[in-house]
Scaffold this motif. Structure first.
Motif, PDB file in Angstrom:
ATOM      1  N   GLY A  73       4.807  -0.710   0.197  1.00  0.00           N
ATOM      2  CA  GLY A  73       4.879   0.368  -0.782  1.00  0.00           C
ATOM      3  C   GLY A  73       6.316   0.689  -1.135  1.00  0.00           C
ATOM      4  O   GLY A  73       6.662   0.933  -2.294  1.00  0.00           O
ATOM      5  N   THR A  97      10.927   5.367   5.405  1.00  0.00           N
ATOM      6  CA  THR A  97       9.951   4.416   5.950  1.00  0.00           C
ATOM      7  C   THR A  97      10.264   4.067   7.400  1.00  0.00           C
ATOM      8  O   THR A  97       9.343   3.867   8.212  1.00  0.00           O
ATOM      9  N   SER A 247       2.483   4.290  -2.637  1.00  0.00           N
ATOM     10  CA  SER A 247       2.349   3.577  -1.373  1.00  0.00           C
ATOM     11  C   SER A 247       1.042   3.855  -0.641  1.00  0.00           C
ATOM     12  O   SER A 247       0.585   3.011   0.126  1.00  0.00           O
ATOM     13  N   ARG A 386       1.391  -5.129  -6.991  1.00  0.00           N
ATOM     14  CA  ARG A 386       2.269  -4.165  -6.331  1.00  0.00           C
ATOM     15  C   ARG A 386       3.605  -4.042  -7.042  1.00  0.00           C
ATOM     16  O   ARG A 386       4.171  -2.961  -7.133  1.00  0.00           O
ATOM     17  N   THR A 391      -1.144  -0.415  -7.486  1.00  0.00           N
ATOM     18  CA  THR A 391      -1.555  -0.516  -6.091  1.00  0.00           C
ATOM     19  C   THR A 391      -2.991  -0.053  -5.863  1.00  0.00           C
ATOM     20  O   THR A 391      -3.647  -0.502  -4.929  1.00  0.00           O
TER      21      THR A 391
END
Length: 453
Positions: A73, A97, A247, A386, A391
């Protein structure tokens, strides 16, 4: 247009594809080859040992899929920010992340230390496999935090078109893993013979080395992936909200895809322990011939995202079609190579029963036939959709087909019709064919094309 004209007209595309995809593919080749060697070495200890390491790694696989979802993501934005050369925003999202990853790694590691037997019991009811698997998991789980941090920085390096550094780190670490496996599993050079415990120690040491190398390369060899800690922790609420919206479907996709793949292992276990061992070996061999798809799929994410970030929407569509054509050609070639190499691969496991080797060869042929479908799907789902921020559709396509055609189909086949492993393998490949059918319609519609930054 003949081939010469085609390559001349698309020279820039193939040059970028080569630069990005080759290091990733080589990294995957080394990973898959050494994993197969590891499986071979553990196989010398016995079929139960292969099954034990295999089911233990399914737990790691779940963590890996969750983190791949989060980082994938992030890659949607990393690539498009790279197209606009907004390095600081890449670093800020990377920091977020990484924090998520460390938290998840701590949870998975803690559970593996506290209740390893219960975790292994989810995948198999064989007592011997449970005992060996728990011993392996207690040690191997300590590598999870190092793996998560290495993974995050490796994805960042790919996004800024510096994949060779993570490739070098992985090659060194995985080579070390194989050498340590040889020494510790069999007790060479004066070391005790540790079996699966030796394999776990080798995994832990190699993951720590990989972490040190990836971080070292990022900070010492690049000017684009060397963020200060203050920037990594400079969270921006607006950016994070955008990341979450895009994401979340990717994370859900990877989590439930990981669960689905784990469910397959449970279903193989419903047949017998032999099926678990066969599928561990088949997957190790299959992954060697799937390396080109990993390289092209990851390259498509970076290259398409970069063009979309720069506002080149029509060029992104044209390149997506080129990626799929490349995938089809490479898928057919890889499938044929796998079939031709089956006799050689089986020689590596000649200590197994002849009936086991025969079944393994038949399953490998089925997987070889499905290789082209797998190539197309990784380019579509991981790359094209993506990169364009589509997504949600990627999630619906992946999970809808996986759980209805794949998991449900194989479960019914085994539970109610007592289907053998070969039939189950065919159903698994049927799942990939269905995804190709719906995925190609989406690509042609151009609804996946979105400029996010």
């Amino acid at each position: 247009m003949n081939l010469k004209q085609h390559f001349k007209q698309n020279a820039a595309f193939y040059k970028d594809l080569w630069i990005i995809a080759l290091p990733i593919a080589l990294q995957q080749l080394v990973t898959s080859s050494l994993n197969m060697v590891d499986t071979l070495m553990v196989g010398k200890v016995g079929v139960d040992a292969v099954a034990a390491v295999g089911v233990s790694n399914q737990y790691y696989f779940l963590l890996n899929m969750v983190m791949f979802g989060i980082y994938s993501g992030g890659m949607v934005y990393f690539a498009q920010f790279w197209g606009k050369k907004e390095i600081r925003n890449i670093h800020r999202l990377l920091g977020f992340t990484l924090v998520l990853g460390i938290g998840l790694a701590a949870i998975f590691t803690g559970l593996a230390l506290l209740i390893p037997e219960q975790i292994i019991r989810i995948f198999t009811q064989d007592v011997a496999v449970q005992e060996l698997g728990a011993k392996y998991l207690r040690i191997a789980c300590l590598s999870y935090p190092f793996m998560i941090l290495s993974f995050g920085f490796s994805m960042g390096l790919r996004a800024v078109e510096k994949p060779k550094f993570s490739m070098i780190a992985s090659i060194i670490a995985l080579t070390l893993n194989t050498i340590l496996n040889l020494i510790l599993i069999f007790g060479l050079l004066g070391f005790p013979q540790l079996g699966v415990i030796g394999a776990a120690i080798a995994t832990l040491v190699s993951r720590i080395v990989e972490f040190i190398l990836v971080i070292g390369f990022a900070y010492l060899k690049t000017e684009t992936m060397n963020p200060k800690l203050s920037v990594l922790l400079a969270f921006d609420r607006e950016l994070i909200n955008k990341l979450i919206v895009t994401s979340l479907p990717v994370v859900i996709n990877e989590c439930f895809w990981g669960l689905g793949t784990t469910a397959y292992m449970v279903i193989y276990g419903m047949i017998n322990v032999e099926s678990i061992s066969i599928m561990n070996i088949v997957n190790s061999i299959f992954n060697i011939f799937f390396i080109a798809a990993i390289g092209v799929g990851n390259a498509s994410t970076v290259m398409l995202g970069k063009k979309l970030g720069a506002g080149e929407k029509e060029k992104s569509y044209q390149d997506a079609i080129l990626f799929l054509k490349v995938g089809i050609v490479l898928g057919i070639i890889s499938g044929l190579m796998l079939v031709m190499c089956i006799p050689v691969m089986l020689q590596l496991y000649k200590d197994f029963e002849p009936s086991t080797l025969t079944l393994m060869s038949h399953v490998l042929i089925v997987f070889a036939v499905g290789l082209t479908f797998r190539f197309i799907n990784i380019i579509n789902i991981v790359g094209v959709f993506r990169a364009g921020g589509d997504t949600r559709y990627a999630m619906i396509l992946e999970l809808g087909v996986l759980w209805t055609v794949g998991v449900l189909g194989t479960f019914i086949a085994v539970k109610f019709f007592h289907a053998p492993l070969l039939i189950v393998a065919i159903i698994v490949q049927l799942e990939e064919a269905v995804k190709v059918f719906f995925g190609m319609f989406r690509v042609r519609s151009k609804k996946w094309i979105n400029q996010l930054v």
